[in-house]
Design a protein around this motif. Structure first.
Motif, short mmCIF file in Angstrom:
data_model
loop_
_atom_site.label_atom_id
_atom_site.label_comp_id
_atom_site.label_asym_id
_atom_site.label_seq_id
_atom_site.Cartn_x
_atom_site.Cartn_y
_atom_site.Cartn_z
N PRO A 264 0.80 -1.23 0.00
CA PRO A 264 0.00 0.00 0.00
C PRO A 264 0.83 1.28 0.00
O PRO A 264 0.44 2.29 -0.59
N SER A 267 1.77 1.36 -3.61
CA SER A 267 0.66 1.26 -4.57
C SER A 267 -0.28 2.46 -4.52
O SER A 267 -0.85 2.84 -5.55
N ILE A 268 -0.42 3.10 -3.34
CA ILE A 268 -1.33 4.26 -3.26
C ILE A 268 -0.83 5.40 -4.14
O ILE A 268 -1.57 5.91 -4.99
N THR A 271 -1.23 4.43 -7.71
CA THR A 271 -2.63 4.50 -8.16
C THR A 271 -3.03 5.94 -8.45
O THR A 271 -3.64 6.24 -9.49
N LEU A 367 -6.81 -2.29 -4.52
CA LEU A 367 -6.45 -1.31 -3.49
C LEU A 367 -7.66 -0.52 -3.01
O LEU A 367 -7.83 -0.26 -1.82
N LEU A 368 -8.53 -0.10 -3.94
CA LEU A 368 -9.66 0.76 -3.59
C LEU A 368 -10.90 -0.02 -3.20
O LEU A 368 -11.92 0.58 -2.84
N THR A 371 -12.66 0.55 0.36
CA THR A 371 -13.31 1.86 0.51
C THR A 371 -14.60 1.91 -0.28
O THR A 371 -15.65 2.33 0.22
#
Length: 622
Positions: A264, A267-268, A271, A367-368, A371
């Motif tokens: 993360p 990757s954040i 992204t 990843l998302l 959320t």
């Protein structure tokens, strides 16, 4: 004509293999009664038809795409080519086993064999072929390796079908149901019985006409699907015993980057950067630069000469207006389709294909996911929602990439209710009297979107989100594949979406002749005054329905004339942003989600726009 059906999980290289087997001439269309794409083409060098199906993991269908893929198989397949990612053979082989047990003439394709070998895997395809009794072919689709062998396997199909699945404790139930099946089915009765024991509702529905239906239901009611899947996996493990040899290998720099992209912390920002680049390419370069370039050329070289010619040679005003003028078939319908939407969807399809082929899209969605799941969406929804900032019509089309019907409706609703297109957003930023007004606008729109999504996720019935996505290694996208995918998707656009734009022009023309246009302006003036806006806002809102930036441009004009106060500008910005989608988006919305859902979303948007506009006016007056 013989049918060869290509099946497999998403992201295993099916589309590239399809391209190599067929060449560029393919037909893309919706499967009847659905919005799921299937691609059909003639197998190069033969009279066989090759069908590329949506991704599926098993014959137990969960998503709409899997149901469509399964229906295609049940409609008849002379040969089924099951493409698997060689690295994940252990996990994907159970589906191969199901296909063999179902009675299909199956070919197993171990694609991306080079990536498996880099990970230290050596697969004895000859031994696996002997154990399965079917051809097993190794390919590297990105390098076109193994394609000739695959063609030979298709053209000279040979198999030595074997019974593979042994369920031991469940075999008695399996045999009992098999014996009770009297009718003929497109797959083996044993597989029908197995699918019933696995709880597959579609299969149970298929056998409803059996005279022993109730007995079948009674036998199946206590079956343990988890246990059956475990047994099938054990069969798979036994078949692979001695087939795969693994050795330790050093992880290269590509492998390290690939591993880092799952962290993360890395990757954040990756992204965010990817989404920003996507927005720049499709939302700015496509939706702004190319649209401005093509639209101005269209206006100069087509619209203006056409209108001059019509004025000179066509005396009847309404016939001139049907073809030209502000809302004609050519001056509005074709201009929207070619000069506005076409460059946007082209840039988006290119960017989307790059994200798909690079392996980054699955990472981004993963990843998302947590959320987005809170409001009934999966991580995949980030793509259409982001693209909505470029063009809501295009983004609505892209919602078809989402897995479930419920998810597609929620995303379509959010795009219709409150995500402004780039042109509208640009004008809004220019209209805002100051930074405070801009912040109020952003806050109100954001809260409305969150509230709408939360409410919709609870109100809309449907399948729960099943987010299961293969995470492939990061790869360098294949140029030919990017072009192939883009051209294939554009072909669909020209066939299915462009006629809608022509139809819109005709509807507008009829509305103007019959006076409905004027009635709508007067009707919209009533709620506009109720939320504290001048009556002229009715015309702006109607313009916004024809095209969002038309409405925004009209508002800009009225604001410059000093007709609106400070608070009225903010209320108008909020209301116009939340107002119904433009007519092009509405048309695509009806096509993608169905007329009933399209009209429902339209009414919700209308209600939300005036309700939030009213509340904003009240809040600003305190």
């Amino acid at each position: 004509m013989e049918r060869v059906v290509l099946v497999g999980n998403p992201n295993v290289g099916k589309s590239l293999i399809f391209q190599h087997l067929t060449g560029k001439y393919a037909t893309v269309s919706n499967y009847p009664g659905t919005t799921v794409d299937i691609t059909v083409a003639k197998l190069k060098g033969s009279n066989k038809t090759l069908i590329d199906t949506p991704g599926m993991y098993s014959l137990v269908a969960i998503t709409e795409e899997e149901r469509v893929a399964k229906k295609i198989l049940l409609e008849g397949a002379d040969i089924v080519v099951h493409v698997v990612d060689a690295k994940n053979l252990k996990r994907m082989l159970p589906f191969t086993i199901q296909l063999i047990e179902a009675g299909f003439n199956t070919i197993l394709v171990l694609n991306a064999i080079d990536e498996a070998e880099k990970l230290g895997m050596e697969i004895d395809s000859k031994l696996l072929s002997e154990r399965l009794g079917i051809p097993v072919v190794k390919t590297i689709a990105t390098q076109k390796m193994g394609i000739d062998e695959l063609k030979k396997a298709i053209f000279n199909y040979r198999s030595d079908k074997k019974e593979i699945i042994k369920l031991n404790s469940m075999d008695e139930k399996l045999e009992s149901i098999t014996r009770l099946l009297d009718q003929d089915y497109p797959i083996s009765k044993k597989m029908i019985a197995l699918l019933i024991l696995l709880g597959d509702k579609d299969t149970l529905e298929m056998v409803r006409g059996e005279k022993n239906y109730q007995k079948i239901v009674e036998i199946a009611k206590d079956s343990n699907s988890y246990e059956i899947f475990r047994k099938i996996q054990e069969c798979s493990d036994r078949l692979l015993d001695g087939v795969i040899a693994e050795k330790e290998v050093a992880v290269g720099w590509k492998g390290r980057i690939s591993e880092l992209s799952l962290n993360p912390i890395v990757s954040i920002p990756m992204t965010v950067l990817s989404l920003y680049i996507l927005y720049l390419f499709a939302g700015v370069f496509g939706a702004q630069f190319l649209v401005e370039l093509i639209e101005s050329s269209f206006e100069r070289y087509i619209n203006q000469p056409l209108n001059m010619m019509l004025n000179q040679y066509i005396p009847n005003y309404w016939i001139r207006e049907l073809i030209g003028g502000d809302y004609g078939i050519i001056t509005l319908g074709l201009r929207y389709a070619i000069a506005i939407i076409f460059p946007i969807v082209t840039t988006f399809f290119i960017a989307f294909s790059v994200l798909e082929d690079s392996g980054f899209l699955p990472r981004m969605a993963s990843l998302l996911n947590s959320t987005f799941k809170k409001v009934g969406l999966s991580g995949r929804a980030v793509i259409p929602l982001l693209l909505g900032l470029g063009c809501g019509t295009m983004a609505t089309i892209v919602t078809r990439t989402l897995e479930t019907k419920k998810e597609r409706i929620i995303a379509t609703l959010l795009l219709a209710v409150g995500i402004p297109c780039s042109a509208q957003m640009g004008v809004m930023m220019g209209i805002a009297p100051d930074f405070r007004a801009l912040m109020i606008w952003i806050t109100v729109i954001s809260l409305t979107l969150i509230f709408t999504a939360t409410l919709a996720s609870r109100a809309i019935e449907g399948e729960d989100i099943v987010f299961f996505m293969e995470i492939p290694p990061l790869r360098m996208p294949n140029f030919r594949n990017i072009i192939f995918k883009t051209v294939t998707r554009l072909e669909w656009y020209f066939k299915e979406v462009m006629p809608i734009f022509i139809l819109i022009s005709v509807f507008i023309w009829i509305g103007r002749i019959t006076g409905v246009f004027d009635l709508l302006v007067n009707a919209l003036a009533v709620p506009s005054t109720l939320i504290g806006l001048p009556s002229q806002a009715g015309l702006i809102l109607l313009y916004g329905f024809f095209r969002r930036d038309y409405g925004a441009a009209g508002l800009y004009d009225l604001v410059n004339k000093g007709i609106f106060s400070y608070n009225q500008v903010i209320v108008a910005m909020v209301t116009l942003t939340l107002f119904v989608p433009c007519i092009a988006q509405f048309s695509v919305m009806c096509k993608e989600r169905g007329l009933k859902s399209g009209i429902g979303i339209f009414i919700i948007s209308l209600t939300v726009a005036f309700a939030v506009g009213y509340l904003t006016n009240l809040a600003l007056g305190w």
